[in-house]
Write a protein that holds these residues in place. Structure first.
Motif, PDB file in Angstrom:
ATOM      1  N   LEU A 115      23.349  13.075  54.255  1.00 57.34           N
ATOM      2  CA  LEU A 115      22.175  13.939  54.174  1.00 57.34           C
ATOM      3  C   LEU A 115      22.540  15.331  53.651  1.00 57.34           C
ATOM      4  N   GLN A 116      23.682  15.853  54.043  1.00 57.82           N
ATOM      5  CA  GLN A 116      24.103  17.152  53.538  1.00 57.82           C
ATOM      6  C   GLN A 116      24.336  17.116  52.031  1.00 57.82           C
ATOM      7  N   GLU A 117      24.904  16.028  51.541  1.00 60.08           N
ATOM      8  CA  GLU A 117      25.109  15.898  50.103  1.00 60.08           C
ATOM      9  C   GLU A 117      23.769  15.765  49.373  1.00 60.08           C
ATOM     10  N   ALA A 118      22.815  15.059  49.993  1.00 60.16           N
ATOM     11  CA  ALA A 118      21.484  14.942  49.393  1.00 60.16           C
ATOM     12  C   ALA A 118      20.807  16.298  49.290  1.00 60.16           C
ATOM     13  N   ALA A 119      20.917  17.108  50.329  1.00 60.06           N
ATOM     14  CA  ALA A 119      20.321  18.440  50.294  1.00 60.06           C
ATOM     15  C   ALA A 119      20.994  19.320  49.246  1.00 60.06           C
ATOM     16  N   ARG A 120      22.303  19.162  49.071  1.00 57.27           N
ATOM     17  CA  ARG A 120      23.030  19.959  48.074  1.00 57.27           C
ATOM     18  C   ARG A 120      22.579  19.628  46.658  1.00 57.27           C
ATOM     19  N   LEU A 121      22.205  18.380  46.413  1.00 50.24           N
ATOM     20  CA  LEU A 121      21.789  17.957  45.083  1.00 50.24           C
ATOM     21  C   LEU A 121      20.310  18.198  44.823  1.00 50.24           C
ATOM     22  N   GLY A 122      19.590  18.752  45.786  1.00 52.95           N
ATOM     23  CA  GLY A 122      18.201  19.107  45.552  1.00 52.95           C
ATOM     24  C   GLY A 122      17.177  18.113  46.048  1.00 52.95           C
ATOM     25  N   PHE A 123      17.583  17.098  46.800  1.00 51.52           N
ATOM     26  CA  PHE A 123      16.608  16.167  47.381  1.00 51.52           C
ATOM     27  C   PHE A 123      15.896  16.858  48.534  1.00 51.52           C
ATOM     28  N   THR A 124      14.586  16.640  48.602  1.00 55.42           N
ATOM     29  CA  THR A 124      13.778  17.305  49.627  1.00 55.42           C
ATOM     30  C   THR A 124      13.273  16.354  50.708  1.00 55.42           C
ATOM     31  N   ARG A 125      13.432  15.035  50.512  1.00 54.84           N
ATOM     32  CA  ARG A 125      12.921  14.074  51.495  1.00 54.84           C
ATOM     33  C   ARG A 125      13.866  12.892  51.559  1.00 54.84           C
ATOM     34  N   ALA A 126      14.171  12.439  52.775  1.00 55.94           N
ATOM     35  CA  ALA A 126      15.094  11.333  52.969  1.00 55.94           C
ATOM     36  C   ALA A 126      14.557  10.395  54.032  1.00 55.94           C
ATOM     37  N   LEU A 127      14.522   9.088  53.720  1.00 52.98           N
ATOM     38  CA  LEU A 127      14.146   8.063  54.689  1.00 52.98           C
ATOM     39  C   LEU A 127      15.415   7.511  55.312  1.00 52.98           C
ATOM     40  N   VAL A 128      15.496   7.603  56.645  1.00 51.36           N
ATOM     41  CA  VAL A 128      16.718   7.225  57.344  1.00 51.36           C
ATOM     42  C   VAL A 128      16.361   6.425  58.590  1.00 51.36           C
ATOM     43  N   PRO A 129      17.333   5.721  59.184  1.00 52.39           N
ATOM     44  CA  PRO A 129      17.091   5.027  60.456  1.00 52.39           C
ATOM     45  C   PRO A 129      16.907   6.030  61.581  1.00 52.39           C
ATOM     46  N   PRO A 130      16.336   5.612  62.695  1.00 49.86           N
ATOM     47  CA  PRO A 130      16.162   6.526  63.831  1.00 49.86           C
ATOM     48  C   PRO A 130      17.497   6.889  64.442  1.00 49.86           C
ATOM     49  N   ASP A 131      17.560   8.102  64.995  1.00 53.29           N
ATOM     50  CA  ASP A 131      18.773   8.592  65.643  1.00 53.29           C
ATOM     51  C   ASP A 131      18.865   7.998  67.045  1.00 53.29           C
ATOM     52  N   LEU A 132      19.953   7.281  67.309  1.00 53.06           N
ATOM     53  CA  LEU A 132      20.122   6.631  68.604  1.00 53.06           C
ATOM     54  C   LEU A 132      20.816   7.517  69.628  1.00 53.06           C
ATOM     55  N   HIS A 133      21.319   8.686  69.216  1.00 48.60           N
ATOM     56  CA  HIS A 133      22.002   9.583  70.139  1.00 48.60           C
ATOM     57  C   HIS A 133      20.984  10.462  70.863  1.00 48.60           C
ATOM     58  N   SER A 134      21.279  10.748  72.094  1.00 48.10           N
ATOM     59  CA  SER A 134      20.354  11.528  72.920  1.00 48.10           C
ATOM     60  C   SER A 134      20.271  12.976  72.458  1.00 48.10           C
ATOM     61  N   GLY A 135      21.328  13.474  71.803  1.00 48.58           N
ATOM     62  CA  GLY A 135      21.330  14.873  71.389  1.00 48.58           C
ATOM     63  C   GLY A 135      20.393  15.171  70.238  1.00 48.58           C
ATOM     64  N   GLY A 136      19.992  14.165  69.497  1.00 48.58           N
ATOM     65  CA  GLY A 136      19.110  14.396  68.360  1.00 48.58           C
ATOM     66  C   GLY A 136      19.880  14.788  67.115  1.00 48.58           C
ATOM     67  N   ARG A 137      19.215  14.671  65.972  1.00 52.75           N
ATOM     68  CA  ARG A 137      19.847  14.998  64.699  1.00 52.75           C
ATOM     69  C   ARG A 137      19.611  16.458  64.369  1.00 52.75           C
ATOM     70  N   LYS A 138      20.659  17.140  63.900  1.00 49.16           N
ATOM     71  CA  LYS A 138      20.532  18.544  63.539  1.00 49.16           C
ATOM     72  C   LYS A 138      19.730  18.678  62.250  1.00 49.16           C
ATOM     73  N   PRO A 139      18.819  19.620  62.193  1.00 44.51           N
ATOM     74  CA  PRO A 139      18.015  19.796  60.965  1.00 44.51           C
ATOM     75  C   PRO A 139      18.875  20.324  59.813  1.00 44.51           C
ATOM     76  N   ILE A 140      18.523  19.922  58.618  1.00 40.52           N
ATOM     77  CA  ILE A 140      19.218  20.366  57.409  1.00 40.52           C
ATOM     78  C   ILE A 140      18.224  21.152  56.575  1.00 40.52           C
ATOM     79  N   GLN A 141      18.595  22.356  56.199  1.00 39.18           N
ATOM     80  CA  GLN A 141      17.687  23.246  55.501  1.00 39.18           C
ATOM     81  C   GLN A 141      17.291  22.656  54.143  1.00 39.18           C
ATOM     82  N   GLY A 142      15.998  22.635  53.890  1.00 39.05           N
ATOM     83  CA  GLY A 142      15.484  22.163  52.619  1.00 39.05           C
ATOM     84  C   GLY A 142      15.303  20.670  52.520  1.00 39.05           C
ATOM     85  N   LEU A 143      15.624  19.929  53.573  1.00 42.44           N
ATOM     86  CA  LEU A 143      15.535  18.468  53.530  1.00 42.44           C
ATOM     87  C   LEU A 143      14.667  17.965  54.672  1.00 42.44           C
TER      88      LEU A 143
END
Length: 469
Positions: A423-451
Motif C-alpha cells: 500500500l505504501q508503494e501504491a501511494a508513492r506511485l499516485g494511486f488514490t484507492r486500493a481494494l484490500v482484504p479486511p484487517d484481521l489484527h485487533s490494532g487496525g490498519r494504519k492510515p496512509i496519506q493520500g490513499l
C-alpha cells in the motif's frame, strides 16, 4: 604420475559411491548417476594428496590457528563494489574478497555482458587495487574486445585472456593477483588431470574445486559463469552449487529488455533481494526504480485492465493485468495466458461465475501482463478477477485504483503478506484507492496519506466497490 579412482556421482543431489545405480539411493532420481574419475596426484614424499592414501599432514598456516570467536574481527573484510548498485544489493553490499560467485542463466540472457561491464567498472577505479582479469573459454580476445568496446569497458586495468586449460587459468590468476577474476565459463574449462569431456560432471567439479582453492588461498574473488540445462537447472553436478559461496540467477525473457538478478544462495547476505536491469544496444543498464516498466504509458482508462502489487524480495512491484473477453466459436473456449498461471485463471473464472454472477465459462479468455511481469502469486487474484469482469461488462476501472487479495473457492477475499508495504508503494506511485482484504489484527490498519483503503470480504463486495455489478 597421476592415479585415478573411479566413483559414481549423482548429478542431482551430489551423492557419491563406488557402485553404479539406475536410481540414486539418496534422492531417488532415475538416470542421474554418472561415472566420476577423481585424480589423486602422488606427492614428493610418496603420499597421495587426495583422500584415500597415506600422506604427511602439513603444518597449519599461521592465520589458520584456532582462536576464540569473540577475538575474530571483521573490520579487515572490505567488500568490492561492482559498479552496479543493483548488483551490490543482491550480493549484500558488494563482492567479498576470496569468495566464489556463480552466475547462471539461459543462453543469450546477458551473463557475459553483465560481467564484462562489471569488470570494466571495477577496473575503472585504476591502480593495483583495480586490476581485473577476464578469462574467456568461449570467445577469443578479439571477440571479447569487440563487445567491451560496445559496452564501454575498454580499460587499461582490464586484462583479457582466452584459454580452456585449467592449469593456465590458475597460473594467470596466481601471477597477476587481480582484485577480481572472471571465468567465462565453468563448463568450458578443462583439467588435464582428470578424465571426462568439457562440461561433464567430472570436469566441472574439478574446475570448481581448483578455482575455489585458488580464491581462498590468495584472497581473490572469482566470478564464474554457469550454463543451464533444458529444465533451467545449472549444468554439471549439483555439488557445484554447494561448493561456491554465492549462486545468482540471471532471469528474463530474451524477447524483452527486462532482466532480473536473484541470489539463490548467499553466504554473505540475504537471498530475498532482486536486481533489475535493462538490456539495450549499449549493454546492460541498471533500473533503480522499475515500477514504470510494468505499467502501460497511456493515461486513458481502458476496459479490461487492473493494477496489483506483488512482492519480489524486499521490493513491491506494480503489475498491470490486462484481460480480453470474446465470444467463442470453439467447443472448448480458449484460455490463453502470459505471465499468469493458466490453471489459476480457469479456477478464477469458475469462482467469478459462481460468486460474482459473471458467466465467462463459454467465452474465450486472454489474460496477460506487461513487459514480462509475473502475476502468479495468490495476491494477484483480485486484480485478475477485476480485469476479467471489466472486460466482460465493458466498464473500465479507474487508473488510480488498484486491487490486492487472494480469492478462495468460496469467494472470500483472503489476506496477502506484507500488505502495508504494498500500500505504501501504491501511494508513492499516485494511486488514490486500493481494494484490500479486511484487517484481521485487533490494532487496525494504519492510515496512509493520500490513499483510500477499501476493505472487501468477498468477491461480490469487490465487484460492487469497483462498479462492475
Amino acid at each position: 604420475m597421476a592415479k585415478t579412482t573411479t566413483q559414481y556421482v549423482c548429478t542431482e543431489c551430489g551423492w557419491t559411491g563406488g557402485k553404479w545405480f539406475g536410481r540414486c539411493p539418496e534422492c531417488g532420481q532415475w538416470g542421474t548417476i554418472e561415472e566420476f574419475h577423481e585424480a589423486r596426484v602422488v606427492g614428493a614424499g610418496g603420499g597421495l594428496s587426495a583422500s584415500g592414501g597415506s600422506h604427511t599432514a602439513p603444518a597449519p598456516p599461521k592465520n589458520g590457528l584456532a582462536r576464540p570467536i569473540t577475538r575474530v574481527g571483521t573490520d579487515q573484510v572490505k567488500r568490492i563494489p561492482t559498479g552496479f548498485e543493483e548488483f551490490d544489493r543482491v550480493l549484500g553490499g558488494g563482492i567479498v574478497p576470496g569468495s566464489v560467485i556463480l552466475l547462471a542463466g539461459e543462453p543469450g540472457i546477458g551473463k557475459s555482458t553483465l560481467l564484462l561491464e562489471t569488470a570494466g567498472r571495477v577496473a575503472d577505479r585504476g591502480g593495483q587495487g583495480g586490476k581485473v582479469l577476464y578469462i574467456s573459454g568461449e570467445e577469443s580476445q578479439a571477440q571479447v574486445r569487440m563487445r567491451a568496446s560496445r559496452v564501454g569497458a575498454l580499460k587499461d586495468s582490464l586484462l583479457l585472456a582466452s584459454t580452456t586449460d585449467l592449469a593456465t587459468v590458475l597460473g594467470l590468476i596466481e601471477r597477476e593477483k587481480p582484485a577480481l577474476a572472471i571465468v567465462d565459463s565453468a563448463q568450458t574449462i578443462v583439467s588435464s588431470q582428470v578424465d571426462g569431456i568439457s562440461g561433464g560432471s567430472t570436469q566441472v567439479r574439478e574446475v570448481a574445486i581448483s578455482l575455489i582453492d585458488m580464491a581462498k588461498s590468495h584472497d581473490i574473488p572469482i566470478l564464474l559463469v554457469g550454463h543451464v540445462t533444458k529444465d533451467g537447472s545449472i549444468a554439471g553436478p549439483r555439488t557445484l552449487e554447494h561448493l561456491v559461496d554465492v549462486v545468482c540467477q540471471f532471469e528474463g525473457d530474451s524477447q524483452t529488455a527486462l532482466r532480473l538478478l536473484r541470489a539463490v544462495k548467499n553466504r554473505f547476505g540475504p537471498t530475498d533481494e532482486v536486481g533489475c536491469f535493462d538490456m539495450g544496444e549499449q549493454g546492460i543498464e541498471e533500473v533503480s526504480d522499475p515500477t514504470g516498466l510494468f505499467l502501460s504509458t497511456t493515461g486513458q482508462e481502458v476496459e479490461g485492465t487492473c493494477v496489483t502489487f506483488t512482492l519480489d524480495g524486499h521490493r513491491s512491484l506494480p503489475i498491470e493485468i490486462q484481460a480480453l473477453v470474446t465470444s467463442s466459436v470453439l467447443p472448448t473456449p480458449r484460455r490463453n495466458t502470459n505471465g499468469i498461471d493458466a490453471n489459476r485463471l480457469a479456477m478464477l473464472a469458475a469462482v467469478l461465475y459462481r460468486h460474482g454472477r459473471v458467466n465467462l465459462l463459454t467465452r474465450d479468455l486472454y489474460v496477460s501482463t506487461i513487459a514480462g511481469g509475473l502475476a502468479k502469486e495468490p495476491g494477484c487474484d483480485l486484480a485478475i478477477v477485476a480485469a476479467l469482469a471489466s472486460a466482460a461488462k465493458s466498464r473500465p476501472i479507474l487508473r488510480t485504483t488498484c486491487a490486492m487479495g487472494e480469492i478462495s473457492l468460496t469467494g472470500q477475499v483472503r489476506p496477502v503478506p506484507q500488505l502495508n508495504h504494498r500500500l505504501q508503494e501504491a501511494a508513492r506511485l499516485g494511486f488514490t484507492r486500493a481494494l484490500v482484504p479486511p484487517d484481521l489484527h485487533s490494532g487496525g490498519r494504519k492510515p496512509i496519506q493520500g490513499l483510500e483503503v477499501v476493505e472487501v470480504t468477498c468477491l461480490a463486495e469487490a465487484l460492487e466497490a469497483l462498479g462492475l455489478v
